[in-house]
Design an enzyme around this catalytic site. Sequence first.
Site, PDB file in Angstrom:
ATOM      1  N   CYS A 168     -16.058 -38.393 -56.614  1.00  0.00           N
ATOM      2  CA  CYS A 168     -16.837 -38.592 -57.852  1.00  0.00           C
ATOM      3  C   CYS A 168     -16.492 -37.530 -58.885  1.00  0.00           C
ATOM      4  O   CYS A 168     -15.885 -37.789 -59.907  1.00  0.00           O
ATOM      5  CB  CYS A 168     -18.337 -38.500 -57.564  1.00  0.00           C
ATOM      6  SG  CYS A 168     -18.961 -39.723 -56.461  1.00  0.00           S
TER       7      CYS A 168
HETATM    8  N1  SAJ Z   1     -19.332 -27.791 -55.738  1.00  0.00           N
HETATM    9  C1  SAJ Z   1     -19.144 -26.463 -56.077  1.00  0.00           C
HETATM   10  N2  SAJ Z   1     -20.186 -25.769 -56.604  1.00  0.00           N
HETATM   11  C2  SAJ Z   1     -21.406 -26.355 -56.825  1.00  0.00           C
HETATM   12  C3  SAJ Z   1     -21.576 -27.713 -56.480  1.00  0.00           C
HETATM   13  C4  SAJ Z   1     -20.540 -28.403 -55.933  1.00  0.00           C
HETATM   14  O1  SAJ Z   1     -18.062 -25.917 -55.890  1.00  0.00           O
HETATM   15  O2  SAJ Z   1     -22.317 -25.676 -57.297  1.00  0.00           O
HETATM   16  C5  SAJ Z   1     -18.216 -28.551 -55.196  1.00  0.00           C
HETATM   17  C6  SAJ Z   1     -18.488 -29.123 -53.831  1.00  0.00           C
HETATM   18  O3  SAJ Z   1     -18.111 -28.221 -52.825  1.00  0.00           O
HETATM   19  C7  SAJ Z   1     -17.613 -30.370 -53.825  1.00  0.00           C
HETATM   20  C8  SAJ Z   1     -17.608 -30.800 -55.273  1.00  0.00           C
HETATM   21  O4  SAJ Z   1     -18.002 -29.655 -56.040  1.00  0.00           O
HETATM   22  O5  SAJ Z   1     -16.308 -30.050 -53.431  1.00  0.00           O
HETATM   23  C9  SAJ Z   1     -18.565 -31.958 -55.572  1.00  0.00           C
HETATM   24  O6  SAJ Z   1     -19.797 -31.560 -55.066  1.00  0.00           O
HETATM   25  P1  SAJ Z   1     -21.148 -32.415 -55.365  1.00  0.00           P
HETATM   26  O7  SAJ Z   1     -22.300 -31.603 -54.871  1.00  0.00           O
HETATM   27  O8  SAJ Z   1     -21.168 -32.839 -56.774  1.00  0.00           O
HETATM   28  O9  SAJ Z   1     -21.001 -33.604 -54.357  1.00  0.00           O
HETATM   29  P2  SAJ Z   1     -20.594 -35.095 -54.585  1.00  0.00           P
HETATM   30  O10 SAJ Z   1     -19.200 -35.251 -55.060  1.00  0.00           O
HETATM   31  O11 SAJ Z   1     -20.976 -35.785 -53.341  1.00  0.00           O
HETATM   32  O12 SAJ Z   1     -21.520 -35.530 -55.780  1.00  0.00           O
HETATM   33  C10 SAJ Z   1     -22.508 -36.484 -55.561  1.00  0.00           C
HETATM   34  C11 SAJ Z   1     -22.633 -37.135 -56.902  1.00  0.00           C
HETATM   35  N3  SAJ Z   1     -23.382 -38.341 -56.767  1.00  0.00           N
HETATM   36  C12 SAJ Z   1     -22.952 -39.416 -57.484  1.00  0.00           C
HETATM   37  O13 SAJ Z   1     -21.976 -39.390 -58.206  1.00  0.00           O
HETATM   38  C13 SAJ Z   1     -23.743 -40.643 -57.349  1.00  0.00           C
HETATM   39  C14 SAJ Z   1     -23.356 -36.213 -57.874  1.00  0.00           C
HETATM   40  O14 SAJ Z   1     -23.731 -36.941 -59.053  1.00  0.00           O
HETATM   41  C15 SAJ Z   1     -24.591 -35.634 -57.254  1.00  0.00           C
HETATM   42  O15 SAJ Z   1     -25.218 -34.760 -58.202  1.00  0.00           O
HETATM   43  C16 SAJ Z   1     -24.185 -34.841 -56.033  1.00  0.00           C
HETATM   44  O16 SAJ Z   1     -23.665 -35.815 -55.098  1.00  0.00           O
HETATM   45  C17 SAJ Z   1     -25.363 -34.111 -55.424  1.00  0.00           C
HETATM   46  O17 SAJ Z   1     -26.218 -33.667 -56.199  1.00  0.00           O
HETATM   47  O18 SAJ Z   1     -25.344 -33.937 -54.201  1.00  0.00           O
END
Ligand code: SAJ
Length: 439
Positions: free
Chosen positions: A276
């Site tokens: 995403c």
């Molecule tokens: N990450 C960081 N630092 C952060 C947060 C995330 O480095 O502070 C990294 C994670 O390790 C990962 C990537 O970014 O590699 C994405 O992380 P994510 O928490 O955004 O996880 P996703 O990709 O599963 O995002 C999903 C998304 N959901 C949808 O698109 C429907 C996102 O919108 C959500 O906000 C997120 O989950 C969530 O909140 O868990």
Amino acid sequence: MNTNQEILQEKIRDRSAKIVILGLGYVGLPLATIFAEAGFNVIGVEPDSRKVEIIRREESYIQDVPTNTLAQLIQSGKLRATTDFSVLAEADAVSICVPTPLRKTGDPDLSFILVATDELAKFMHPGIVVVLESTTYPGTTREILLPKLTENSRLEVGKDFFLAFSPERVDPGREDWTTYNTPKVIGGITPACSEVASLWYQQALETVVPVSSAESAEMAKLLENTFRMINIGLVNEMAIMCDRLGLDVWEIIDAAATKPFGYMKFTPGPGLGGHCIPIDPLYLSWKLRALNYTARFIDLASEINTGMPRYVVSKVQDALNEQARPLNGSRVLVVGAAYKPDVNDIRESPSLDIIGLLRQKGAEVNYHDPYIPRITHDDWSLESVSDVIESARTADCVVIVTDHTIYDYQGILEQAPLIVDTRNALGDAGRNNPKVVRL
Ligand code: SAJ
């Protein structure tokens, strides 16, 4: 004489409307399940026959859909799966939940949407509502789907059939926000399209948020995920700046996070993974480039985020150098490979780049991840080592890339001679510790 809209809305209200979900992945299968639980007859069309077979065995391959829930719906006849698109002939309501990845060139790959739409176009008829859920650039629903669905059918959108966009907001594995209770934005090609699509989704979801157009709904999703990508890029650059200043970025982020308003905590990491966040914003910047506009924030954040794996490898090289050890020939153990903690998904994971870069520099690389038994990427393939503590003991340097909660971090800290912690997984035990280097 009732209009097509009135007839369809009545079918939606009395649950006689036949629903077809195109794509039974982490979005489509939960959506099919929740409409079936609401009392509709639902058919899922999934091109991957292996997935169809699993469902026919009354088993779920999506962690958000319990097998017993799925089995009950299948046994009751409310839900079934097929690879055959011709079931669209009897559909009154269709939701398209197919992947929208990037091509190798970095351009949007709409091939899955095009296949689904071309199949649907064969079966278009008066009184059908179509909703696209796949994340895509603003204009896709109107510019790509609408012409395809009307070129042979001569149907008038907003009168004979109804077309809308509703972004998926599924975070796999999450239990507090589910398909049912996560507010659902819906925007139609016309007001009548918004009205019909919203009525349909209101039968099964707790909160529907109608917006003025399909483009507004498409853009809302991109804002959500671009917001995350840019803020992660910001804290990653903060980590680099703090390193130059000799400051502890983790302490500083925790201090900033005590602000009870006007701030949202993000943490630095080894890069941006998942299907995403690294992908969706690039759909937006691609669209704007076609309009001769450069989405500078997106491009800058993407540059910083995609540069993090190389930054992590430089930290490993410097840490070994402090011990007069060249990276070339050193044994390096990567702990955690999935794109984020406690998931078994490795798509776009920064671990893939980190392992590749370490191998390029001559390191002898192994990895451990309880959720990822094997990785095959580019020109290399590795299996997870079985004993992370023993492997940490025999490594020259351990790199914590994904901070799964299952790990015994104290054990890793005791056994590893040197650790680069990219997630602050060790917490205070890693602060001011001579054998721990943090981002
Ligand atoms: N990450 C960081 N630092 C952060 C947060 C995330 O480095 O502070 C990294 C994670 O390790 C990962 C990537 O970014 O590699 C994405 O992380 P994510 O928490 O955004 O996880 P996703 O990709 O599963 O995002 C999903 C998304 N959901 C949808 O698109 C429907 C996102 O919108 C959500 O906000 C997120 O989950 C969530 O909140 O868990």
